[in-house]
Write a protein that holds these residues in place. Structure first.
Motif, PDB file in Angstrom:
ATOM      1  N   UNK A 136      67.048  54.900  43.010  1.00 30.84           N
ATOM      2  CA  UNK A 136      66.898  55.986  42.044  1.00 30.84           C
ATOM      3  C   UNK A 136      68.155  56.039  41.182  1.00 30.84           C
ATOM      4  N   UNK A 137      67.974  56.487  39.935  1.00 30.22           N
ATOM      5  CA  UNK A 137      69.065  56.450  38.973  1.00 30.22           C
ATOM      6  C   UNK A 137      69.404  57.844  38.475  1.00 30.22           C
ATOM      7  N   UNK A 138      70.690  58.033  38.154  1.00 31.16           N
ATOM      8  CA  UNK A 138      71.154  59.266  37.524  1.00 31.16           C
ATOM      9  C   UNK A 138      71.001  59.204  36.008  1.00 31.16           C
ATOM     10  N   UNK A 139      71.034  58.006  35.457  1.00 30.26           N
ATOM     11  CA  UNK A 139      70.985  57.823  34.016  1.00 30.26           C
ATOM     12  C   UNK A 139      70.216  56.547  33.711  1.00 30.26           C
ATOM     13  N   UNK A 140      69.165  56.678  32.891  1.00 27.56           N
ATOM     14  CA  UNK A 140      68.398  55.521  32.429  1.00 27.56           C
ATOM     15  C   UNK A 140      68.500  55.480  30.908  1.00 27.56           C
ATOM     16  N   UNK A 141      69.037  54.385  30.373  1.00 28.38           N
ATOM     17  CA  UNK A 141      69.197  54.189  28.938  1.00 28.38           C
ATOM     18  C   UNK A 141      68.253  53.078  28.506  1.00 28.38           C
ATOM     19  N   UNK A 142      67.297  53.414  27.644  1.00 24.77           N
ATOM     20  CA  UNK A 142      66.275  52.458  27.212  1.00 24.77           C
ATOM     21  C   UNK A 142      66.568  52.072  25.765  1.00 24.77           C
ATOM     22  N   UNK A 143      66.995  50.817  25.578  1.00 24.61           N
ATOM     23  CA  UNK A 143      67.408  50.321  24.255  1.00 24.61           C
ATOM     24  C   UNK A 143      66.904  48.898  24.103  1.00 24.61           C
ATOM     25  N   UNK A 144      65.587  48.757  24.054  1.00 21.97           N
ATOM     26  CA  UNK A 144      64.950  47.439  24.133  1.00 21.97           C
ATOM     27  C   UNK A 144      64.292  47.093  22.799  1.00 21.97           C
ATOM     28  N   UNK A 145      65.048  46.389  21.951  1.00 23.38           N
ATOM     29  CA  UNK A 145      64.570  46.012  20.629  1.00 23.38           C
ATOM     30  C   UNK A 145      64.632  44.503  20.465  1.00 23.38           C
ATOM     31  N   UNK A 146      63.724  44.012  19.606  1.00 25.33           N
ATOM     32  CA  UNK A 146      63.819  42.639  19.132  1.00 25.33           C
ATOM     33  C   UNK A 146      63.722  42.680  17.616  1.00 25.33           C
ATOM     34  N   UNK A 147      63.529  41.523  16.976  1.00 24.60           N
ATOM     35  CA  UNK A 147      63.490  41.483  15.517  1.00 24.60           C
ATOM     36  C   UNK A 147      62.358  42.312  14.932  1.00 24.60           C
ATOM     37  N   UNK A 148      61.277  42.501  15.696  1.00 25.63           N
ATOM     38  CA  UNK A 148      60.117  43.252  15.204  1.00 25.63           C
ATOM     39  C   UNK A 148      60.219  44.746  15.473  1.00 25.63           C
ATOM     40  N   UNK A 149      61.231  45.165  16.230  1.00 30.52           N
ATOM     41  CA  UNK A 149      61.381  46.580  16.541  1.00 30.52           C
ATOM     42  C   UNK A 149      61.353  46.827  18.034  1.00 30.52           C
ATOM     43  N   UNK A 150      60.912  48.009  18.413  1.00 30.90           N
ATOM     44  CA  UNK A 150      60.877  48.399  19.816  1.00 30.90           C
ATOM     45  C   UNK A 150      59.907  47.509  20.587  1.00 30.90           C
TER      46      UNK A 150
END
Length: 263
Positions: A136-150
Motif C-alpha cells: 500500500x502507498x502513501x502517495x501515488x503520482x500518475x504521470x504517464x504520457x507519450x507523444x500522443x498524450x495520456x
C-alpha cells in the motif's frame, strides 16, 4: 528532430516512437518527438524540479507530508524520482515505466539515484496496480504520457479504482492531465471522481497545458485552513517549494471550501 531547441545529445526509437535528449545552456530535456518537453533536469542542480507541472503534482504533500511508500507511474527523465529520493531518504519508492528504452535513457542521461530502496520496473502499470502482492502507498503520482498524450489505459475508471485500493489510510493520488482537449480532460476528471467516489481537487498549471487532479479517498475531511497554514512553512523549509503559492492556487481553483470536498 527539434531544430533550435539546443544540442542533440542522443536520439533513439522504439515501437512507441522517437525519444530525444537535448541540452541547452541550463537544462537537459527529454522529448518524445514533439515540441512538448516530457522532462527537464538542471545541469547545475539535478534534484531541483525544473518544470512547473512537477512542482504542482507535489502540492498533494500538503495533505500527506510524510510519505513512507511512494509509487510513481511514468518515469520520463526521472524528475519526481530524483526530488523525492533526495528529500525523503527513508521512503521506499517504486517507479513503473512501460518503455524499456525510456528507462535506459533515464539511467544513462538523467542521473537516476541507484539505491536499494528504489525500484524502477519495466512493466505495464495496469497489470502492476492490480497485483495484490504490491504494498500500500502513501502517495501515488500518475504521470504517464507519450507523444500522443495520456496513456489510454491510465485515466480509465477501472485503473483508477485499483489505484485507490492500493492507498494506505491517509494516502493521496495525483494525476497529471493534458488540458488542451477540454472534452477529453473533463471525461478523465469524471472517471477519476467516479473511481474515487468523491470530488477532486483541481490545480491548473500556469503557463502550461497541464491540469493536476488530486484525490484522497480515505479522508473524511481535509485539514483545516489553520492546520494547512502550519504545514506550509515546514514543507517549504524542507523541500524548497513555494507551498504557500500552491496552497493559494488550490483555494482559488476549487470553489467549495476544501473541508466540504470529501463529505
Amino acid at each position: 528532430m527539434l531544430a533550435g531547441r539546443g544540442q542533440l545529445v542522443h536520439i533513439d526509437r522504439d515501437e512507441h516512437g522517437v525519444m530525444e535528449v537535448i541540452d541547452d545552456q541550463f537544462t537537459r530535456s527529454l522529448y518524445f518527438g514533439t515540441a512538448a518537453r516530457q522532462s527537464s533536469m538542471s545541469h547545475a542542480d539535478p534534484v531541483t524540479l525544473v518544470l512547473s507541472y512537477t512542482r504542482a503534482m507535489l502540492a498533494g504533500l500538503l495533505f500527506q507530508p510524510r510519505p513512507r511508500e511512494i509509487l510513481i507511474i511514468g518515469l520520463g527523465g526521472g524528475s519526481l524520482l530524483r526530488f523525492l529520493a533526495h528529500h525523503y531518504p527513508r521512503a521506499d519508492i517504486t517507479v513503473v515505466e512501460y518503455r524499456q528504452a525510456v528507462i535506459d535513457i533515464a539511467r544513462r542521461f538523467f542521473r537516476l539515484p541507484d539505491q536499494p530502496r528504489i525500484r524502477i520496473l519495466h512493466e505495464d502499470a495496469t497489470g502492476f496496480i492490480h497485483n495484490p502482492a504490491q504494498p500500500l502507498y502513501d502517495l501515488i503520482l500518475v504521470d504517464a504520457f507519450d507523444a500522443a498524450g495520456l496513456h489510454p489505459g491510465i485515466a480509465c475508471e477501472h485503473f483508477l479504482q485499483a489505484c485507490q485500493q492500493r492507498l494506505r489510510q491517509g494516502g493521496l493520488i495525483a494525476l497529471n492531465l493534458w488540458n488542451t482537449d477540454k472534452i477529453s480532460c473533463r471525461a478523465h476528471i469524471r472517471c477519476f471522481e467516479n473511481a474515487l467516489r468523491q470530488r477532486s481537487l483541481r490545480l491548473p498549471v500556469e503557463s502550461r497545458n497541464n491540469l493536476i487532479v488530486f484525490g484522497a479517498p480515505h479522508l473524511e475531511r481535509l485539514p483545516s485552513r489553520r492546520a494547512l497554514q502550519a504545514t506550509v512553512p515546514a514543507l517549504k523549509q524542507q523541500l524548497g517549494l513555494d507551498f504557500a503559492y500552491l496552497h493559494r492556487q488550490l483555494r482559488r481553483h476549487n470553489t467549495l471550501p476544501l473541508q466540504w470536498l470529501f463529505n
